[in-house]
Design a protein around this motif. Structure first.
Motif, PDB file in Angstrom:
ATOM      1  N   UNK A  36       0.942  -1.374  -0.083  1.00  0.00           N
ATOM      2  CA  UNK A  36       0.150   0.002  -0.068  1.00  0.00           C
ATOM      3  C   UNK A  36       0.745   1.301   0.176  1.00  0.00           C
ATOM      4  N   UNK A  37       0.590   2.271  -0.941  1.00  0.00           N
ATOM      5  CA  UNK A  37       1.536   3.275  -1.103  1.00  0.00           C
ATOM      6  C   UNK A  37       0.745   4.540  -1.729  1.00  0.00           C
ATOM      7  N   UNK A  38       1.316   5.815  -1.470  1.00  0.00           N
ATOM      8  CA  UNK A  38       0.776   6.850  -2.128  1.00  0.00           C
ATOM      9  C   UNK A  38       1.601   7.333  -3.179  1.00  0.00           C
ATOM     10  N   UNK A  39       1.264   8.269  -4.167  1.00  0.00           N
ATOM     11  CA  UNK A  39       2.157   8.763  -5.334  1.00  0.00           C
ATOM     12  C   UNK A  39       2.437  10.588  -4.698  1.00  0.00           C
ATOM     13  N   UNK A  40       3.648  10.734  -4.311  1.00  0.00           N
ATOM     14  CA  UNK A  40       3.769  12.272  -4.051  1.00  0.00           C
ATOM     15  C   UNK A  40       4.748  13.018  -5.338  1.00  0.00           C
ATOM     16  N   UNK A  41       4.820  14.300  -5.234  1.00  0.00           N
ATOM     17  CA  UNK A  41       5.556  15.272  -6.356  1.00  0.00           C
ATOM     18  C   UNK A  41       7.065  15.050  -5.801  1.00  0.00           C
ATOM     19  N   UNK A  42       7.897  14.667  -6.901  1.00  0.00           N
ATOM     20  CA  UNK A  42       9.478  14.730  -6.944  1.00  0.00           C
ATOM     21  C   UNK A  42       9.708  16.082  -7.072  1.00  0.00           C
ATOM     22  N   UNK A  43       9.138  17.016  -7.534  1.00  0.00           N
ATOM     23  CA  UNK A  43       9.744  18.399  -7.870  1.00  0.00           C
ATOM     24  C   UNK A  43       8.292  19.246  -7.947  1.00  0.00           C
ATOM     25  N   UNK A  44       8.625  20.680  -8.072  1.00  0.00           N
ATOM     26  CA  UNK A  44       7.499  21.583  -8.139  1.00  0.00           C
ATOM     27  C   UNK A  44       7.055  21.726  -9.741  1.00  0.00           C
ATOM     28  N   UNK A  45       5.924  22.231 -10.188  1.00  0.00           N
ATOM     29  CA  UNK A  45       5.509  22.605 -11.038  1.00  0.00           C
ATOM     30  C   UNK A  45       4.028  22.422 -11.238  1.00  0.00           C
TER      31      UNK A  45
ATOM     32  N   UNK B  52      -0.159  19.022 -15.875  1.00  0.00           N
ATOM     33  CA  UNK B  52      -0.793  19.014 -17.067  1.00  0.00           C
ATOM     34  C   UNK B  52      -1.457  17.957 -17.711  1.00  0.00           C
ATOM     35  N   UNK B  53      -1.260  16.699 -17.116  1.00  0.00           N
ATOM     36  CA  UNK B  53      -1.868  15.509 -17.412  1.00  0.00           C
ATOM     37  C   UNK B  53      -1.943  14.534 -16.303  1.00  0.00           C
ATOM     38  N   UNK B  54      -3.114  13.805 -15.859  1.00  0.00           N
ATOM     39  CA  UNK B  54      -3.075  12.950 -14.930  1.00  0.00           C
ATOM     40  C   UNK B  54      -4.054  11.673 -15.320  1.00  0.00           C
ATOM     41  N   UNK B  55      -3.487  10.425 -15.361  1.00  0.00           N
ATOM     42  CA  UNK B  55      -4.272   9.058 -15.492  1.00  0.00           C
ATOM     43  C   UNK B  55      -3.766   8.243 -14.395  1.00  0.00           C
ATOM     44  N   UNK B  56      -5.418   8.181 -13.567  1.00  0.00           N
ATOM     45  CA  UNK B  56      -5.044   7.236 -12.558  1.00  0.00           C
ATOM     46  C   UNK B  56      -5.259   5.828 -12.907  1.00  0.00           C
ATOM     47  N   UNK B  57      -4.718   4.704 -12.704  1.00  0.00           N
ATOM     48  CA  UNK B  57      -4.715   3.418 -12.744  1.00  0.00           C
ATOM     49  C   UNK B  57      -5.440   2.591 -11.533  1.00  0.00           C
ATOM     50  N   UNK B  58      -5.020   3.234 -10.313  1.00  0.00           N
ATOM     51  CA  UNK B  58      -5.268   2.563  -9.013  1.00  0.00           C
ATOM     52  C   UNK B  58      -5.121   3.789  -7.912  1.00  0.00           C
ATOM     53  N   UNK B  59      -6.223   3.927  -7.349  1.00  0.00           N
ATOM     54  CA  UNK B  59      -6.108   4.973  -6.330  1.00  0.00           C
ATOM     55  C   UNK B  59      -7.044   6.061  -6.494  1.00  0.00           C
ATOM     56  N   UNK B  60      -6.701   7.261  -5.652  1.00  0.00           N
ATOM     57  CA  UNK B  60      -7.891   8.426  -5.919  1.00  0.00           C
ATOM     58  C   UNK B  60      -6.698   9.732  -5.942  1.00  0.00           C
ATOM     59  N   UNK B  61      -7.055  10.331  -7.321  1.00  0.00           N
ATOM     60  CA  UNK B  61      -6.357  11.492  -7.281  1.00  0.00           C
ATOM     61  C   UNK B  61      -6.794  12.731  -6.588  1.00  0.00           C
ATOM     62  N   UNK B  62      -5.772  13.308  -6.067  1.00  0.00           N
ATOM     63  CA  UNK B  62      -5.724  14.409  -5.062  1.00  0.00           C
ATOM     64  C   UNK B  62      -5.476  16.035  -5.690  1.00  0.00           C
TER      65      UNK B  62
ATOM     66  N   UNK C 208       0.940  15.344  -2.049  1.00  0.00           N
ATOM     67  CA  UNK C 208       0.144  14.213  -2.400  1.00  0.00           C
ATOM     68  C   UNK C 208      -0.402  14.337  -3.661  1.00  0.00           C
ATOM     69  N   UNK C 209      -0.286  13.379  -4.797  1.00  0.00           N
ATOM     70  CA  UNK C 209      -0.827  13.437  -5.999  1.00  0.00           C
ATOM     71  C   UNK C 209      -1.845  12.600  -6.013  1.00  0.00           C
ATOM     72  N   UNK C 210      -1.651  11.427  -5.739  1.00  0.00           N
ATOM     73  CA  UNK C 210      -2.516  10.247  -5.865  1.00  0.00           C
ATOM     74  C   UNK C 210      -2.258   9.573  -4.634  1.00  0.00           C
ATOM     75  N   UNK C 211      -3.657   9.355  -3.782  1.00  0.00           N
ATOM     76  CA  UNK C 211      -3.657   8.421  -2.461  1.00  0.00           C
ATOM     77  C   UNK C 211      -3.883   7.041  -2.767  1.00  0.00           C
ATOM     78  N   UNK C 212      -3.299   6.259  -1.995  1.00  0.00           N
ATOM     79  CA  UNK C 212      -3.344   4.881  -2.137  1.00  0.00           C
ATOM     80  C   UNK C 212      -4.920   4.155  -1.557  1.00  0.00           C
ATOM     81  N   UNK C 213      -6.073   4.817  -1.927  1.00  0.00           N
ATOM     82  CA  UNK C 213      -7.200   4.670  -1.166  1.00  0.00           C
ATOM     83  C   UNK C 213      -8.473   4.544  -2.312  1.00  0.00           C
ATOM     84  N   UNK C 214      -8.951   3.320  -2.339  1.00  0.00           N
ATOM     85  CA  UNK C 214     -10.487   3.355  -3.408  1.00  0.00           C
ATOM     86  C   UNK C 214     -11.476   3.359  -2.365  1.00  0.00           C
ATOM     87  N   UNK C 215     -12.535   4.286  -2.822  1.00  0.00           N
ATOM     88  CA  UNK C 215     -13.738   4.462  -2.111  1.00  0.00           C
ATOM     89  C   UNK C 215     -14.926   3.886  -2.890  1.00  0.00           C
ATOM     90  N   UNK C 216     -15.303   2.763  -2.340  1.00  0.00           N
ATOM     91  CA  UNK C 216     -16.510   2.139  -2.921  1.00  0.00           C
ATOM     92  C   UNK C 216     -17.966   2.427  -2.158  1.00  0.00           C
TER      93      UNK C 216
END
Length: 321
Positions: free
Chosen positions: A161-170, A173-183, A195-203
């Motif tokens: 289980x993990x999240x996706x965080x930004x490595x740099x500032x900017x 321009x585009x975001x395609x989520x395969x798994x998780x919830x975009x923040x 935090x860019x994409x949180x490792x959680x799915x809401x059902x």
């Protein structure tokens, strides 16, 4: 008493003419037979080593020189006079040649002293970037073939289980989520660690379910650079005049045909080398270096505001890419 004479490649040219090849030692016997049978014998052509030596017996200097050259070439054939690398794309050629030299494969070494298996094993152990290496001695040329190792793909545990965080500032321009919830959304400004994409799915019925976040995210980053240039600058311009000279290296001995200093005040030097070989893979320890000096004048040039701006922009872009 009968005599057996071997006739090679015999054929009848006419009804009364027979042609054949015989050994020199049997020519006297065939003449005796011809006298007894009232036939005529003529020599059409002589060939072979005995006749060749006889032809040049009065040219002793030529014969001795030829012999010396033959012995010299035969002696050179026992050494390695060129090392050819093949397959190295990312690996530095000079570093590879230096490593081979330290392990025992170098210019001027006797071929029988080269322990190919030992050199290959040592190179492989010391360099993880080499997947395979082979050494082939052909003539006086050592061909070293290299297969570079490919980077091992990163193994991802999708059960973690993990999240996706930004490595740099900017700006996203585009975001395609395969798994998780975009923040974040397209157009949002993010900073390092956001935090860019949180490792959680809401059902609707299952509630929150924690997962391994996966997504493709593109973030635009803007750079600011400052560069100052003078409107009046010293620039170089080729005059079209050239000087050419040559150097010859016989193993480590150097012969310089033009020892004088260049007559040009400002110039660029281009060197081109060529190793001499007698056959496809028979190199000899002779290298010719062609040196070309190209004269340049240093002039003062005044740039307009537009020219200087364009020059600065092009220089900054080159450094960025």
């Amino acid at each position: 008493m009968s005599k057996r004479i071997i006739l090679l490649e015999s054929f009848r040219e006419k009804s009364t003419i027979l042609k054949a090849k015989i050994l020199k030692s049997e020519f006297r016997n065939i003449r005796n037979i011809a006298k007894k049978t009232k036939c005529k014998v003529e020599i059409e052509k002589k060939y072979g080593l005995p006749f060749l030596l006889n032809r040049y017996k009065k040219r002793k200097i030529f014969a001795i020189t030829t012999l010396v050259i033959a012995i010299f070439i035969l002696g050179l054939s026992n050494f390695v006079w060129n090392i050819e690398l093949e397959g190295n794309v990312k690996l530095n050629q000079e570093e590879l040649l230096s490593s081979l030299y330290q392990k025992g494969l170098k210019i001027g070494i006797l071929k029988y002293k080269i322990d190919k298996e030992k050199i290959i094993n040592q190179i492989r152990l010391e360099n993880e970037e080499i997947a395979w290496i082979g050494i082939d001695i052909d003539g006086t040329n050592a061909k070293v073939k290299i297969v570079e190792a490919t980077e091992k793909p990163e193994i991802i545990d999708k059960n973690e289980i993990c999240n996706i965080v930004s490595e740099d500032s900017g700006i996203v321009s585009k975001i395609i989520v395969q798994n998780g919830t975009a923040r974040v959304n397209v157009g949002d400004e993010v900073k390092e660690g956001d935090l860019l994409v949180e490792g959680v799915m809401q059902g609707k019925y299952t509630g929150d379910r924690f997962v391994h976040a996966e997504a493709e995210i593109f973030v635009k980053k803007y750079y600011e650079k400052e560069k100052k240039e003078e409107f009046v600058q010293q620039v170089e311009e080729e005059t079209g005049n050239k000087e050419e000279r040559a150097e010859i290296y016989i193993n480590n001995f150097k012969i310089n045909f033009n020892k004088g200093v260049s007559k040009f005040k400002n110039y660029d030097t281009i060197k081109a080398s060529k190793k001499i070989k007698l056959f496809s893979n028979f190199y000899i320890p002779v290298e010719i270096i062609k040196i070309t000096n190209i004269e340049k004048n240093i002039l003062s040039k005044k740039y307009s505001n537009e020219e200087l701006t364009d020059k600065i922009v092009r220089r900054v872009r080159r450094r960025n890419y």
